[in-house]
Design a protein around this motif. Structure first.
Motif, mmCIF file in Angstrom:
data_model
loop_
_atom_site.group_PDB
_atom_site.id
_atom_site.type_symbol
_atom_site.label_atom_id
_atom_site.label_comp_id
_atom_site.label_asym_id
_atom_site.label_seq_id
_atom_site.Cartn_x
_atom_site.Cartn_y
_atom_site.Cartn_z
ATOM 1 N N ALA A 27 -13.274 18.188 -20.537
ATOM 2 C CA ALA A 27 -12.618 18.202 -19.229
ATOM 3 C C ALA A 27 -12.328 19.634 -18.806
ATOM 4 N N LEU A 28 -12.775 19.998 -17.610
ATOM 5 C CA LEU A 28 -12.569 21.324 -17.046
ATOM 6 C C LEU A 28 -11.486 21.231 -15.975
ATOM 7 N N ALA A 29 -10.396 21.973 -16.159
ATOM 8 C CA ALA A 29 -9.260 21.934 -15.227
ATOM 9 C C ALA A 29 -8.904 20.501 -14.847
ATOM 10 N N SER A 46 -3.959 30.289 -13.982
ATOM 11 C CA SER A 46 -3.623 30.523 -12.572
ATOM 12 C C SER A 46 -3.961 29.335 -11.685
ATOM 13 N N ASP A 47 -4.241 28.210 -12.268
ATOM 14 C CA ASP A 47 -4.595 27.007 -11.520
ATOM 15 C C ASP A 47 -3.366 26.503 -10.756
ATOM 16 N N LYS A 48 -3.469 26.429 -9.428
ATOM 17 C CA LYS A 48 -2.378 25.941 -8.586
ATOM 18 C C LYS A 48 -2.621 24.506 -8.104
ATOM 19 N N ARG A 96 -8.541 19.403 -28.417
ATOM 20 C CA ARG A 96 -8.647 20.868 -28.443
ATOM 21 C C ARG A 96 -8.461 21.427 -27.036
ATOM 22 N N PHE A 97 -7.812 22.587 -26.964
ATOM 23 C CA PHE A 97 -7.557 23.249 -25.684
ATOM 24 C C PHE A 97 -8.217 24.622 -25.674
ATOM 25 N N HIS A 98 -8.930 24.933 -24.575
ATOM 26 C CA HIS A 98 -9.496 26.259 -24.343
ATOM 27 C C HIS A 98 -8.706 26.936 -23.221
ATOM 28 N N ASP A 99 -8.082 28.047 -23.514
ATOM 29 C CA ASP A 99 -7.392 28.841 -22.496
ATOM 30 C C ASP A 99 -8.426 29.725 -21.804
ATOM 31 N N MET A 100 -8.663 29.468 -20.509
ATOM 32 C CA MET A 100 -9.684 30.202 -19.764
ATOM 33 C C MET A 100 -9.143 31.477 -19.127
ATOM 34 N N GLY A 101 -7.887 31.811 -19.401
ATOM 35 C CA GLY A 101 -7.318 33.041 -18.868
ATOM 36 C C GLY A 101 -6.759 32.849 -17.461
ATOM 37 N N ARG A 102 -6.619 33.949 -16.755
ATOM 38 C CA ARG A 102 -5.996 33.907 -15.421
ATOM 39 C C ARG A 102 -7.043 33.595 -14.355
ATOM 40 N N VAL A 103 -7.492 32.350 -14.376
ATOM 41 C CA VAL A 103 -8.442 31.868 -13.378
ATOM 42 C C VAL A 103 -7.869 30.606 -12.754
ATOM 43 N N GLY A 104 -8.395 30.279 -11.564
ATOM 44 C CA GLY A 104 -7.898 29.135 -10.819
ATOM 45 C C GLY A 104 -8.667 27.854 -11.092
ATOM 46 N N HIS A 105 -8.616 26.968 -10.128
ATOM 47 C CA HIS A 105 -9.060 25.592 -10.326
ATOM 48 C C HIS A 105 -10.549 25.372 -10.113
ATOM 49 N N TYR A 106 -11.155 26.123 -9.213
ATOM 50 C CA TYR A 106 -12.447 25.715 -8.669
ATOM 51 C C TYR A 106 -13.664 26.294 -9.369
ATOM 52 N N LEU A 107 -13.486 26.875 -10.542
ATOM 53 C CA LEU A 107 -14.607 27.371 -11.358
ATOM 54 C C LEU A 107 -15.364 28.505 -10.678
ATOM 55 N N PHE A 108 -14.705 29.218 -9.759
ATOM 56 C CA PHE A 108 -15.356 30.307 -9.034
ATOM 57 C C PHE A 108 -15.326 31.613 -9.813
ATOM 58 N N ARG A 109 -14.331 31.802 -10.676
ATOM 59 C CA ARG A 109 -14.216 33.010 -11.480
ATOM 60 C C ARG A 109 -14.567 32.690 -12.931
#
Length: 207
Positions: free
Chosen positions: A126-128, A152-154, A176-189
């Motif tokens: 599952a992604l975001a 940073s997902d709002k 399991r959890f993957h921390d993707m860092g300071r990125v938002g919801h839409y997989l753009f970064r």
């Protein structure tokens, strides 16, 4: 006044020469909407781009990618669940009892958690994901559930994702959890990072 009519659900099927397993991609949506999902849907197009990106890697391992298009955009109390169950039946009709990983973004992750009890499903990536406190976790009994979320997902909440995984852990074969860092919801970064997590975790779960 116009009346919106749901389109039939549909599948974009990308097959290798010989299929040993399937990754079923489930796109996002809205909390409530009866609008049909068509090729202009941003949520569907986002997953179509992900499908194109990861398919070459999965095909090398004999894994097909199927992208489901729901009939309507909204969760609407669980509308996409029936669509996903239909897609899983289509996998069996086409390929028999091959293993399936459910790869969902946002509402797709929520849908995946509801249909993970299907006999063909070995796990969820599952992604975001849009998981809620009252979503059941018993469908994940004996299955793996992997989540990747940005801090940073709002739109959806990484904290709620961690809480869902904690609830699922006693039931699941793996959580399991993957921390993707300071990125938002839409997989753009960090697009390449999202793609890598999706492809590598799906292949790992399929063995």
């Amino acid at each position: 006044m116009t009346t919106e009519t749901a389109l039939p659900h549909a599948l974009t099927r990308l097959e290798p020469e010989a299929t040993r397993a399937v990754v079923l991609l489930l796109h996002g949506g809205k909390q409530a909407s009866r609008a049909p999902v068509d090729a202009r849907s941003a949520s569907w197009r986002r997953m179509a781009a992900l499908q194109r990106a990861i398919t070459p890697t999965l095909h090398q391992a004999g894994v097909a990618t199927w992208l489901l298009r729901y009939r309507v955009r909204g969760w609407n109390g669980g509308a996409p669940v029936a669509d996903a169950r239909w897609a899983l039946e289509e996998v069996r009709r086409t390929h028999g009892e091959v293993p399936v990983v459910l790869l969902g973004h946002s509402m797709g992750g929520r849908t995946a958690a509801h249909v993970a009890d299907d006999a063909s499903v070995v796990g969820v990536v599952a992604l975001a994901p849009w998981w809620q406190p009252d979503d059941p976790v018993d469908a994940l009994r004996g299955k793996a559930v992997i989540a990747a979320h940005g801090r940073s997902d709002k739109i959806t909440s990484a904290r709620m994702t961690r809480r869902f995984l904690a609830r699922a852990e006693p039931w699941a074969a793996e959580a399991r959890f993957h921390d993707m860092g300071r990125v938002g919801h839409y997989l753009f970064r960090r697009v390449a990072a999202w793609n890598d997590v999706a492809a590598s975790e799906c292949l790992r779960l399929l063995g």
